[in-house]
Design a protein around this motif. Structure first.
Motif, PDB file in Angstrom:
ATOM      1  N   THR A  93      40.572  31.920  34.427  1.00  0.00           N
ATOM      2  CA  THR A  93      40.709  33.204  33.860  1.00  0.00           C
ATOM      3  C   THR A  93      42.263  33.527  33.626  1.00  0.00           C
ATOM      4  N   HIS A  94      42.451  34.357  32.239  1.00  0.00           N
ATOM      5  CA  HIS A  94      43.980  34.807  32.599  1.00  0.00           C
ATOM      6  C   HIS A  94      44.074  35.998  32.817  1.00  0.00           C
ATOM      7  N   ASN A  95      42.868  36.720  33.424  1.00  0.00           N
ATOM      8  CA  ASN A  95      42.933  38.004  33.779  1.00  0.00           C
ATOM      9  C   ASN A  95      41.850  38.066  35.193  1.00  0.00           C
ATOM     10  N   PRO A  96      42.655  37.787  36.461  1.00  0.00           N
ATOM     11  CA  PRO A  96      42.047  37.682  37.662  1.00  0.00           C
ATOM     12  C   PRO A  96      41.784  39.281  38.125  1.00  0.00           C
ATOM     13  N   PRO A  97      40.573  39.400  38.699  1.00  0.00           N
ATOM     14  CA  PRO A  97      40.275  40.779  39.031  1.00  0.00           C
ATOM     15  C   PRO A  97      41.418  41.222  40.178  1.00  0.00           C
ATOM     16  N   ALA A  98      41.592  42.253  40.040  1.00  0.00           N
ATOM     17  CA  ALA A  98      42.938  42.817  40.889  1.00  0.00           C
ATOM     18  C   ALA A  98      42.352  43.308  42.310  1.00  0.00           C
ATOM     19  N   ASP A  99      41.125  43.400  42.485  1.00  0.00           N
ATOM     20  CA  ASP A  99      40.501  44.107  43.768  1.00  0.00           C
ATOM     21  C   ASP A  99      39.538  43.152  44.488  1.00  0.00           C
ATOM     22  N   TRP A 100      39.323  42.088  43.963  1.00  0.00           N
ATOM     23  CA  TRP A 100      38.228  41.079  44.501  1.00  0.00           C
ATOM     24  C   TRP A 100      38.518  40.750  45.965  1.00  0.00           C
ATOM     25  N   PRO A 101      37.562  41.223  46.783  1.00  0.00           N
ATOM     26  CA  PRO A 101      37.608  40.985  48.248  1.00  0.00           C
ATOM     27  C   PRO A 101      37.432  39.623  48.719  1.00  0.00           C
ATOM     28  N   HIS A 102      36.759  38.967  48.040  1.00  0.00           N
ATOM     29  CA  HIS A 102      36.352  37.308  48.611  1.00  0.00           C
ATOM     30  C   HIS A 102      37.481  36.412  48.395  1.00  0.00           C
ATOM     31  N   THR A 103      38.632  36.800  48.788  1.00  0.00           N
ATOM     32  CA  THR A 103      39.654  35.545  48.403  1.00  0.00           C
ATOM     33  C   THR A 103      39.499  34.303  49.141  1.00  0.00           C
ATOM     34  N   GLU A 104      38.632  34.345  50.295  1.00  0.00           N
ATOM     35  CA  GLU A 104      38.669  33.266  51.105  1.00  0.00           C
ATOM     36  C   GLU A 104      37.454  32.100  50.284  1.00  0.00           C
TER      37      GLU A 104
END
Length: 196
Positions: A93-104
């Motif tokens: 994506t060119h626009n990742p979500p700013a507040d996505w909590p599952h970065t692991e």
């Protein structure tokens, strides 16, 4: 070495979703049998024919990472943070979500080349599964796809989302398929033949 494999359920006339992105007509085979196949999430336990269950268990155990596009990520709401396959997910994506909590378990990248590189690193010696029509097309055009697995469902949708409608480097030669017959589905696995 791991392989990059596109996998989708598809209607006999080549659609992987209806015009509203619906997939109900295409995924009935995952619940029409007597053999239970658990996944990494409680909400997705499959019940399949013995042949489909063996096919699915092999696919699940062989997967090390998954690549998808932002459209599917949004439709599924990121699978609640865990994809049923239970592997790391790379989202193009060119626009990742700013507040996505599952970065692991989720990584956001802006190109198909980077997605394949990151997913291969995450997968180790297991396979990278591409679960997105547009991303699979881009991988195929870029020479990054090793295989195509089709779960062919005997239904004619008539219209909807086609899997490989915008290839820029067609024709693409595929190997003879490996065939597994399930209930209301035929599983076909092809290798992409590389041009010499």
């Amino acid at each position: 070495m791991s392989k990059v494999i596109a996998n989708m359920s598809m209607s006999l006339d080549g659609y992987i979703a209806d015009t509203a992105d619906g997939i109900d007509q295409l995924f009935g085979w995952m619940g029409n049998g007597e053999v239970e196949v658990p996944t990494a999430v409680e909400w997705a336990t499959f019940r399949m024919s013995p042949a489909s269950a063996e096919y699915m268990r092999e696919a699940l155990s062989g997967a090390g990472a998954l690549i998808t596009g932002r459209h599917l990520f949004d439709i599924t709401q990121g699978w609640g943070g865990t994809h049923p396959v239970g592997v790391p997910v790379v989202v193009v994506t060119h626009n990742p979500p700013a507040d996505w909590p599952h970065t692991e378990t989720f990584t956001f990248v802006d190109s198909v080349d980077e997605a394949v590189r990151v997913a291969r690193d995450l997968a180790g010696d297991r396979n990278v599964v591409v679960a997105s029509a547009k991303i699979a097309q881009q991988c195929l055009d870029a020479g990054l796809l090793d295989g195509i697995n089709v779960d062919l469902v005997p239904v004619l949708l008539g219209e909807g989302v086609r899997w490989f409608e915008n290839l820029s480097k067609a024709p693409v030669q595929l190997s003879d398929p490996t065939v597994v017959e399930g209930n209301h589905v035929t599983h076909l696995a092809y290798e992409v033949v590389r041009k010499a």
